[in-house]
Design a protein around this motif. Structure first.
Motif, short mmCIF file in Angstrom:
data_model
loop_
_atom_site.label_atom_id
_atom_site.label_comp_id
_atom_site.label_asym_id
_atom_site.label_seq_id
_atom_site.Cartn_x
_atom_site.Cartn_y
_atom_site.Cartn_z
N THR A 181 -44.97 -13.63 6.43
CA THR A 181 -45.33 -14.96 6.92
C THR A 181 -46.81 -15.02 7.27
OG1 THR A 181 -43.09 -15.23 7.84
CG2 THR A 181 -44.81 -16.71 8.66
N GLU A 182 -47.31 -13.97 7.93
CA GLU A 182 -48.73 -13.95 8.31
C GLU A 182 -49.63 -13.89 7.09
OE1 GLU A 182 -48.98 -10.61 10.90
OE2 GLU A 182 -48.12 -11.66 12.63
N GLU A 183 -49.22 -13.13 6.06
CA GLU A 183 -50.04 -13.07 4.85
C GLU A 183 -50.06 -14.43 4.14
OE1 GLU A 183 -50.61 -10.60 0.67
OE2 GLU A 183 -49.15 -9.89 2.15
N LEU A 184 -48.92 -15.11 4.10
CA LEU A 184 -48.90 -16.44 3.50
C LEU A 184 -49.77 -17.41 4.28
CD1 LEU A 184 -45.19 -16.97 2.34
CD2 LEU A 184 -47.24 -17.19 0.94
N ASP A 185 -49.77 -17.29 5.61
CA ASP A 185 -50.64 -18.15 6.42
C ASP A 185 -52.12 -17.90 6.09
OD1 ASP A 185 -48.46 -19.26 7.61
OD2 ASP A 185 -48.61 -18.13 9.48
N ALA A 186 -52.46 -16.62 5.85
CA ALA A 186 -53.85 -16.30 5.50
C ALA A 186 -54.21 -16.88 4.13
CB ALA A 186 -54.04 -14.78 5.49
N LEU A 187 -53.28 -16.80 3.19
CA LEU A 187 -53.52 -17.41 1.87
C LEU A 187 -53.68 -18.92 1.98
CD1 LEU A 187 -50.88 -15.44 -0.27
CD2 LEU A 187 -53.34 -15.02 -0.16
N LEU A 188 -52.84 -19.55 2.83
CA LEU A 188 -52.93 -20.99 3.04
C LEU A 188 -54.28 -21.37 3.64
CD1 LEU A 188 -51.85 -23.87 3.23
CD2 LEU A 188 -50.67 -23.23 5.34
N ALA A 189 -54.74 -20.61 4.62
CA ALA A 189 -56.03 -20.91 5.25
C ALA A 189 -57.16 -20.85 4.23
CB ALA A 189 -56.29 -19.93 6.40
N GLU A 190 -57.11 -19.87 3.33
CA GLU A 190 -58.13 -19.75 2.30
C GLU A 190 -58.05 -20.93 1.32
OE1 GLU A 190 -61.26 -18.61 -0.03
OE2 GLU A 190 -60.70 -17.90 1.97
N ALA A 191 -56.82 -21.33 0.95
CA ALA A 191 -56.64 -22.47 0.05
C ALA A 191 -57.18 -23.75 0.68
CB ALA A 191 -55.16 -22.63 -0.31
N GLN A 192 -56.90 -23.95 1.96
CA GLN A 192 -57.38 -25.14 2.65
C GLN A 192 -58.91 -25.14 2.75
OE1 GLN A 192 -54.93 -24.62 6.16
NE2 GLN A 192 -53.63 -26.35 5.60
N HIS A 193 -59.49 -23.95 2.88
CA HIS A 193 -60.96 -23.84 2.91
C HIS A 193 -61.55 -24.28 1.57
CE1 HIS A 193 -64.95 -22.30 3.74
NE2 HIS A 193 -64.88 -21.57 2.63
N ARG A 194 -60.88 -23.91 0.47
CA ARG A 194 -61.38 -24.28 -0.86
C ARG A 194 -61.11 -25.75 -1.17
NH1 ARG A 194 -59.82 -18.97 -4.60
NH2 ARG A 194 -60.42 -17.39 -3.05
N GLY A 195 -59.94 -26.25 -0.75
CA GLY A 195 -59.70 -27.69 -0.79
C GLY A 195 -59.10 -28.26 -2.05
N GLU A 196 -58.73 -27.43 -3.06
CA GLU A 196 -58.12 -27.98 -4.27
C GLU A 196 -56.73 -28.49 -3.91
OE1 GLU A 196 -56.62 -29.21 -7.64
OE2 GLU A 196 -55.58 -27.51 -6.72
N PRO A 197 -56.45 -29.80 -4.07
CA PRO A 197 -55.22 -30.38 -3.51
C PRO A 197 -53.93 -29.76 -4.03
CG PRO A 197 -56.77 -32.11 -4.15
CD PRO A 197 -57.32 -30.83 -4.68
N ARG A 198 -53.86 -29.47 -5.33
CA ARG A 198 -52.61 -28.94 -5.87
C ARG A 198 -52.35 -27.52 -5.38
NH1 ARG A 198 -55.42 -32.16 -8.69
NH2 ARG A 198 -54.52 -33.91 -9.84
N MET A 199 -53.41 -26.74 -5.27
CA MET A 199 -53.26 -25.38 -4.75
C MET A 199 -52.85 -25.43 -3.28
SD MET A 199 -56.08 -22.31 -4.49
CE MET A 199 -57.26 -23.39 -3.67
#
Length: 611
Positions: A66-84
Motif C-alpha cells: 500500500t505504501e509503495e502504491l502511494d509513493a507511485l501515486l504521488a510521483e504520478a500526481q507530480h507529473r500530472g498526466e491525467p490518464r496515468m
C-alpha cells in the motif's frame, strides 16, 4: 526479470518490472532507480504488479504494498498526466478495498478519483469508480447504496464509448475489462447473478482480446465464484438440477485454470486455488478433494472464498460419513465470520448448510420445524432478490435518462468533434470573466495549428479530425483546471486564463506548445502550434482583445510557428509603422474595424461567426 509492454501512454514505451528483486535493490545488490527516475509506463506497470501479487496473511506485507502504491501515486500526481494519475488512483483504491483493514482510507481516494475522471472525461474509469465505491459500500453492509452505485456504472457503460486514442486499444480493453469485472463482483455479492453473468460475459470479450495470463485467470476465478454462489442460491429454493448445472460449469472452468498453471505455485495459481478446489468438490463431492481443501479453512482467505471452501469441504466429509467433523468445519467458519458485514447471501448459504447437517440432533420435529422456517425465509428472500433486479433496472434506466438529458445540455455548449466548449460556451464564460474583477488579470490566447492543411490535403479529413482531437486533449490536459480551452472554428482554438499575468500565461502556453510538439508523429503528424496571447486591458472589450491576440498569433506564424508571441513582442496601433503590423485574419479584422467605428458602450461580446 520480466519485461512488460504497456501501450497505455505512448506507443512504443516499455516498462521493465523487476520481479526477482526486492524494492530497494537488484539481485546483485546494486540500487535500483527510484520512481522519479522511471518512465510513466513503468509506474503503471509496477502498480499492476503490486495489485496482482497474491494476498498473504501478513499485515506488514500488505501495508508495504500500500505504501509503495502511494509513493507511485504521488510521483504520478507530480507529473500530472491525467490518464496515468487515474490508473494510479484506482490502484491505490483497489488495494485498500481488497483488505477490510484499510478500507476506510479508500474513501478520500474514491472521491478524488471520481472528481478526476469527471474532469478529464475518462468515462470507463468513472464507471469503475462507481463500481469500486459499490464494493466499499458492501464492506459496511450498505447494500442499497452499493446497488445505486453499480446502476450508475452500468448506465455510463451503456453509452457509446469510443476507445481513448491516447491510451491505445490494448490498454482501453484492459481498463474496460477491469471495470466490468468490478461491476460483476458487486452484482455477485448482491446475489443478482443473472445480471452478473451478463456483465462477466461482456468482460470476456475484452479479456480475450487484450488480457494476459494474469487477467485471464482473475476473470475465470471471478466467474467461477459467481457460478458457485449462484448454484448454492438455487439449492436454497429447491432448484437442485439448475444448481448442479452451475457447479458443473464452474468445475469445467476450474479445470481450465488448472491447465493454465500446470507447474504449480505460480502467483495467480495460488490465488485461484481455493475457488478451483471448491468448484471441483461441489460438482463432485468425494474424498479425493478432502485433502486439497482441508488446510484452506485456516488460511487468510477472503470471506467469500472461505465460505465456498468450507461448504465444499463439509460436503466431501459428509460423503465419507464424517458428519460431525463437517459440522465443526462449518461452525468454526460461521463463528469467524460473525462480525463481517459483507457476503450476506453466501453467509446465509453457510448457515443453511450448518442447520442441515446439525438439525437432526434436536429430533425429527425440530428438524422439520427448522426446514419449514427455512422454506418460508427462502421464499421471502427470493422475492427480495426479484425486487432487487427490478430496482437495478429502474435505477439504471433513470441514470441513463439523466445522463442523456445532461448530454443534450452539454451538446448545446460543446464542440462535437473535440469535446471542447464551443463558441456559445466561450461567449458566456468570457462575459462572466470580464465582468468579475476577481478574475483579473485575464489572459486571452488565440491558438492556430501549423501544418494542419497539409494533413488534410495529403492524408484525409478523418486523419485531420484525429489530429484536432489529440491537440485539443493535449491543450486541455497541459493547462490548469480553471483555464478554458474552446474551439473557435477550423483549426483555431481560444484559451482563457483567469488570474494569470501575461508572463505566466505566456509560459503556460509555451509548455502547451512544447507538449504538442513532443507528441508521437503517428498522433500529431507533425502539427505544431502558433499562439498569440494578450492581457485584457482596463475598459477594453473582449472583441478588441481577441483582435490583438490574433495579430500576435500571426506574428508567431511569421517567425516560423511552433511558438508563443505576446503583445509585449508586437507593435500595436497609433502612429507606428503600419507595414510592421501583423496581418489580421478576416474575422478579426472585421471585428476590430466595427469596434473602432462604433461607440464603445458596455455591450456583451458575441464571438463572430466564421465567414
Amino acid at each position: 526479470m520480466t519485461t512488460q509492454t504497456n501501450d497505455g501512454l505512448t506507443k512504443g514505451w516499455t516498462a521493465s518490472v523487476d520481479g526477482d528483486t526486492d524494492r530497494d535493490g537488484s539481485a546483485d545488490g546494486t540500487e535500483l532507480p527510484g520512481p522519479n527516475e522511471r518512465s510513466d509506463a513503468w509506474l503503471v506497470g509496477r502498480a499492476r504488479e503490486l495489485l496482482s501479487a497474491p494476498r498473504t496473511g501478513e499485515v506488514g506485507e500488505r501495508q508495504r504494498r500500500t505504501e509503495e502504491l502511494d509513493a507511485l501515486l504521488a510521483e504520478a500526481q507530480h507529473r500530472g498526466e491525467p490518464r496515468m494519475v487515474a490508473q494510479l488512483l484506482r490502484a491505490a483504491t483497489v488495494i485498500r478495498i481488497a483488505d477490510g483493514r484499510f478500507a476506510d482510507s479508500a474513501e478520500p481516494l474514491l472521491d478524488e478519483l471520481l472528481a478526476h475522471t469527471r474532469r478529464h472525461g475518462l468515462a470507463v474509469l468513472q464507471a469503475d469508480t462507481h463500481a469500486l465505491r459499490g464494493r466499499r459500500q458492501l464492506l459496511s453492509g450498505a447494500e442499497d447504496k452499493a446497488l445505486s452505485d453499480v446502476a450508475v456504472a452500468l448506465a455510463i457503460l451503456d453509452e457509446d464509448i469510443v476507445p481513448d486514442i491516447m491510451l491505445g486499444r490494448r490498454t482501453s480493453d484492459v481498463l474496460m475489462a477491469e471495470t466490468l469485472m468490478d461491476i460483476g463482483l458487486v452484482l455477485t455479492e448482491l446475489g443478482v447473478y443473472e445480471a452478473a453473468d451478463k456483465v462477466m460475459t461482456r468482460a470476456n470479450r475484452y479479456v480475450r482480446a487484450s488480457g494476459g495470463p494474469q487477467m485471464i485467470s482473475v476473470h475465470l476465478v471471478n466467474r467461477t465464484r459467481m457460478l458457485l454462489g449462484w448454484g448454492l442460491r438455487l439449492e436454497r429454493i429447491g432448484e437442485s438440477a439448475m444448481a448442479i448445472e452451475r457447479f458443473t460449469t464452474a468445475a469445467a472452468i476450474a479445470t481450465a485454470l488448472d491447465a493454465l498453471f500446470p507447474e504449480g505455485p505460480e502467483e495467480a495459481a495460488v490465488a485461484a486455488e481455493p475457488v478451483v478446489g471448491a468448484a471441483h468438490a461441489l460438482a463432485h463431492p468425494s474424498s479425493m478433494w478432502t485433502e486439497r481443501l482441508c488446510g484452506m479453512t485456516d488460511a487468510a482467505l477472503y470471506p467469500r472464498d472461505l465460505i465456498l471452501v468450507s461448504i465444499a469441504l463439509a460436503r466431501c466429509l459428509e460423503t465419507e460419513g464424517h458428519t460431525e467433523q463437517a459440522v465443526k468445519v462449518l461452525g468454526d467458519v460461521r463463528d469467524r465470520l460473525h462480525e463481517h458485514e459483507s457476503e450476506r447471501t453466501l453467509r446465509l448459504c453457510l448457515i443453511r448448510e450448518y442447520a442441515r447437517l446439525s438439525g437432526s440432533e434436536g429430533g425429527e420435529r425440530t428438524a422439520n420445524a427448522l426446514e419449514t422456517y427455512a422454506t418460508e425465509l427462502e421464499e421471502q428472500l427470493w422475492t427480495m432478490r426479484e425486487s432487487r433486479i427490478t430496482t437495478l433496472q429502474t435505477r439504471r434506466e433513470h441514470e441513463r435518462l439523466a445522463r442523456r438529458h445532461g448530454a443534450v445540455e452539454r451538446q448545446a455548449l460543446q464542440d462535437p468533434l473535440t469535446g471542447l466548449p464551443n463558441r456559445r460556451a466561450l461567449d458566456e464564460r468570457l462575459e462572466s470573466l470580464v465582468a468579475s474583477p476577481a478574475n483579473h488579470p485575464l489572459a486571452i490566447a488565440l491558438v492556430d495549428l501549423d501544418g494542419f492543411k497539409v494533413v488534410n490535403d495529403r492524408m484525409s479529413h478523418a486523419e485531420g479530425d484525429d489530429v484536432l482531437r489529440v491537440v485539443a486533449s493535449t491543450l486541455r490536459d497541459t493547462l490548469r483546471g480553471n483555464d478554458m480551452v474552446a474551439r473557435y472554428g477550423g483549426d483555431e482554438f481560444i484559451v482563457l486564463l483567469p488570474g494569470a499575468p501575461l508572463h505566466a500565461a505566456e509560459a503556460a502556453l509555451g509548455r502547451a506548445a512544447a507538449a504538442v510538439a513532443a507528441l508521437p508523429h503517428d498522433l500529431s503528424h507533425g502539427v505544431t502550434l502558433s499562439v498569440g496571447v494578450v492581457s485584457l486591458r482596463p475598459q477594453e472589450s473582449a472583441g478588441r482583445a481577441l483582435a490583438r491576440a490574433d495579430a500576435a498569433m500571426y506574428q508567431a506564424k511569421r517567425k516560423g510557428g511552433n511558438g508563443v508571441v505576446s503583445t509585449s513582442a508586437v507593435t500595436e496601433g497609433g502612429g507606428g509603422d503600419q507595414e510592421h503590423l501583423p496581418r489580421l485574419s478576416d474575422v478579426a479584422a472585421v471585428t476590430l474595424a466595427t469596434e473602432l467605428a462604433e461607440p464603445q458602450a458596455d455591450r456583451p461580446w458575441v464571438l463572430p461567426d466564421s465567414p
